[in-house]
Write a protein that holds these residues in place. Structure first.
Motif, PDB file in Angstrom:
ATOM      1  N   ASP A  22       2.778  24.283 -10.055  1.00 58.15           N
ATOM      2  CA  ASP A  22       1.783  24.417  -9.375  1.00 58.15           C
ATOM      3  C   ASP A  22       1.641  25.561  -8.431  1.00 58.15           C
ATOM      4  N   LYS A  79      -0.410  27.094 -20.156  1.00 52.05           N
ATOM      5  CA  LYS A  79      -0.949  27.143 -18.946  1.00 52.05           C
ATOM      6  C   LYS A  79      -2.308  26.477 -18.711  1.00 52.05           C
ATOM      7  N   THR A 136      -1.696  18.394 -11.637  1.00 48.78           N
ATOM      8  CA  THR A 136      -2.709  19.040 -12.310  1.00 48.78           C
ATOM      9  C   THR A 136      -4.085  18.385 -11.770  1.00 48.78           C
ATOM     10  N   MET A 191      -0.011  28.470 -10.413  1.00 46.57           N
ATOM     11  CA  MET A 191      -1.147  27.978 -11.585  1.00 46.57           C
ATOM     12  C   MET A 191      -2.358  28.701 -10.866  1.00 46.57           C
ATOM     13  N   GLY A 251      -0.756  22.821 -17.748  1.00 43.74           N
ATOM     14  CA  GLY A 251       0.120  22.704 -16.282  1.00 43.74           C
ATOM     15  C   GLY A 251       1.445  22.459 -16.396  1.00 43.74           C
ATOM     16  N   ARG A 280      -3.199  32.031 -14.884  1.00 46.70           N
ATOM     17  CA  ARG A 280      -3.443  31.035 -15.863  1.00 46.70           C
ATOM     18  C   ARG A 280      -4.377  31.597 -17.055  1.00 46.70           C
TER      19      ARG A 280
END
Length: 305
Positions: free
Chosen positions: A59, A296, A187, A62, A299, A67
């Motif tokens: 995370d 991606k 996520t 991300m 996640g 991403r």
């Protein structure tokens, strides 16, 4: 890092120098996996093709620009599976055998006989069916606990969990379990998954364990549930704000075990993280498929990758 330094121009940097170090670089090893510096410096990444992060959770990196790019992202899945599973088994036993109270009484030199709970036969729900969740399930089963899982889709034939429930059914199935262990990746779908409704659905005798991400939990709802006795206790290794502020109520609630984001950190873990990167670097140089490639959009690393 010796083998990598002999094969590549390696630039070591802290957060302040990250943007300058990124210019002209082909790969980025995010060793400080708690840092949030990468998004702000990403504008300087003019030729990055591969990012590796020294953690299972991705995370911190991300952000939309990474991403949505063609850059490959890999993580350090597999390093912490066994040690986190051991931590979870440890806190389950600590709750069942009332070990924190025994330590308090020992300090007071008080001999107070009590009965404790059995671990065997207590039902556990592991929310997150990746490698860490599976390692947890295997250890808890070895202790005699029936274990179910919760993931993106429901199934009845999982080799480690048997029954896996869909995340959408969380509130419906929570009343069946004595221990609820959160280890899901963070996520958009899992953020705030454990809120007031989830804690209200749990047994009043149930314990909650979080070894995933602090943001999986609405912390204020958890504090209220503990204060009101809606759940019997919590073991927390991760928090929305880290370090946990010294005046936070979680420090002093009698039915809470707090540890400082260390459940996976066995002696030598830092070297192991570098070894994982070094192995993938060798594969990258020789055009072999990289290990632990993250989807991606999801996640996390899909099963079988």
């Amino acid at each position: 890092m010796d083998s990598i330094e002999s094969a590549a121009d390696v630039r070591y940097t802290d957060e302040k120098g990250l943007a300058e170090a990124l210019r002209g670089a082909d790969a980025l090893f995010v060793y400080d996996f708690l840092s949030g510096a990468v998004p702000a410096a990403w504008h300087a990444a003019d030729r990055i093709r591969w990012v590796h992060i020294a953690s299972a959770g991705v995370d911190p990196v991300m952000f939309p620009e990474l991403r949505d790019s063609e850059v490959i992202l890999t993580n350090s899945r597999g390093v912490f599976d066994s040690s986190i599973a051991e931590y979870v088994l440890g806190v389950v036993i600590a709750f069942a055998k009332d070990l924190s109270r025994s330590l308090d009484l020992q300090r007071e030199r008080r001999w107070q006989h009590r009965e404790s709970e059995r671990v065997a036969g207590r039902r556990a729900l592991v929310v997150g069916t990746g490698p860490i969740g599976r390692a947890i399930a295997r250890l808890l089963r070895a202790a005699g606990m029936p274990v179910s899982g919760m993931g993106r889709r429901a199934r009845d034939d999982d080799p480690d969990f048997g029954t896996v429930y869909a995340s959408a059914d969380l509130v419906r199935v929570l009343p069946e379990f004595d221990y609820v262990i959160a280890v899901a990746p963070l996520t958009e779908q899992t953020k705030g998954l454990f809120d007031g409704a989830a804690f209200a659905a749990m047994k009043p005798t149930a314990r909650f364990v979080n070894v995933g991400r602090g943001e999986l939990v609405v912390t204020s709802d958890l504090v209220q549930a503990l204060r009101d006795g809606r759940i019997a206790g919590a073991a927390l290794d991760v928090f929305e704000t880290e370090p946990l502020p010294s005046d936070h109520p979680l420090w002093t609630l009698p039915n809470v075990l707090v540890s400082p984001h260390m459940s996976g950190d066995f002696a030598g873990w830092r070297n192991t993280l570098v070894e994982v990167f070094a192995d993938n670097f060798e594969r990258w140089q020789t055009d072999l498929p990289l290990r632990n490639v993250v989807d991606k959009q999801l996640g996390y690393v899909p099963s079988g990758h």
